[in-house]
Design an enzyme around this catalytic site. Structure first.
Site, PDB file in Angstrom:
ATOM      1  N   HIS A 161     -18.062 -52.637   8.802  1.00  0.00           N
ATOM      2  CA  HIS A 161     -18.632 -52.207   7.742  1.00  0.00           C
ATOM      3  C   HIS A 161     -18.610 -53.732   6.184  1.00  0.00           C
ATOM      4  CE1 HIS A 161     -16.599 -48.367   7.731  1.00  0.00           C
ATOM      5  NE2 HIS A 161     -17.592 -48.396   8.236  1.00  0.00           N
ATOM      6  N   CYS A 248     -10.778 -49.595   2.650  1.00  0.00           N
ATOM      7  CA  CYS A 248     -10.822 -48.184   3.312  1.00  0.00           C
ATOM      8  C   CYS A 248      -9.739 -47.310   2.869  1.00  0.00           C
ATOM      9  CB  CYS A 248     -10.590 -48.693   4.561  1.00  0.00           C
ATOM     10  SG  CYS A 248     -11.412 -49.989   5.743  1.00  0.00           S
TER      11      CYS A 248
END
Ligand code: CIR
Length: 253
Positions: A161, A248
């Site tokens: 990501h 996250c």
């Protein structure tokens, strides 16, 4: 400044989460302890934290950041690009309804995971990754622009990501690793490189003036301290085994 966070306890099925890390399986009990300490760290930065119960249907469901993009004005429910993660966003939408009168949604064929979205002031950078496609990113751009924000797209090369490799530390400062260190899109920022043998520490987390840094990455921790930030170290070794990091594990708004 953030006031709220939403997190979800890791489930026993965590051991079946997606991973490229080659660091072994996470230890569930240890993950629970680390998660509780992470929640304490967020609370110590002044956040009110909603802790959702574990969801055994989704091994990766503790990584709530990927299921939404939330600001002080809007909440956008994502459509995860990883097939095994589709559906995680449903209970996050329910939790966000307590804070927002209406929600926006990324719709198929668009896919988007929140880990690909980095906010720097009122500008959002959206990574085009294996999880976030151009259609999903463009939908988010439209939603953001409607709310007065700006956005640009950043094609990713190596990282899972966007925020795996670059995070905003406020005040025009970016902590970056690997492909983002000399990236032209970030040239207006003061860039702090994570140490070359500490790439994982690029996923540190600014929260209300503090910076949470993963435990065990002392060079990067010192580089952040030298900028004048107060640092809290948090051990997330069990989540690292699933390619997950500090950002996250929560939605902050
Ligand atoms: C996954 O591959 O989806 C999870 N094992 C890790 C997600 C990490 N989330 C993030 O970087 N925002």
């Amino acid at each position: 400044m953030f006031r709220h966070a939403i997190v979800r306890k890791p489930c026993r099925n965590l051991v079946r989460g997606i991973s490229t890390a080659l660091l072994g399986k996470p230890d569930y009990e240890q993950a629970l302890r680390q998660h509780a300490a992470y929640v304490d760290a967020l609370r110590s930065c002044g956040l009110e934290v909603v802790v959702l119960e574990a969801d055994e249907s989704y091994p990766d469901s503790t990584f709530v950041e990927d299921t939404a993009v939330v600001t002080e004005k809007i909440a956008v429910i994502s459509n995860p690009g990883a097939p095994s993660r589709r559906g995680e966003e449903g209970s996050i939408a329910e939790a966000l309804k307590s804070f927002f009168s209406s929600l926006e949604y990324i719709k198929p064929p668009g896919t988007l995971e929140g880990g690909d979205v980095m906010r720097a002031g009122d500008h959002f950078y959206i990574g085009l990754s294996q999880r976030t496609n151009r259609e999903g990113a463009n939908q988010l751009v439209q939603i953001l622009e409607k709310s007065g924000y700006a956005a640009s797209l950043v094609p990713l090369e190596h990282v899972l990501h966007l925020k795996t490799g670059v995070v905003y530390l406020e005040n025009k400062k970016l902590l970056a690793a690997g492909e983002f260190i000399a990236h032209p899109v970030f040239k207006e920022y003061h860039l702090i490189p994570a140490a070359v043998d500490e790439l994982y520490a690029a996923n540190s987390l600014w929260v209300n003036g503090w910076v949470l840094v993963p435990a065990g990455f002392n060079k990067t921790r010192r580089a952040i301290e030298n900028l004048g930030y107060s640092v809290k170290t948090v051990d997330v070794s069990e989540f690292r085994k699933l390619d997950g990091g500090l950002s996250c594990l929560s939605l902050r708004f």
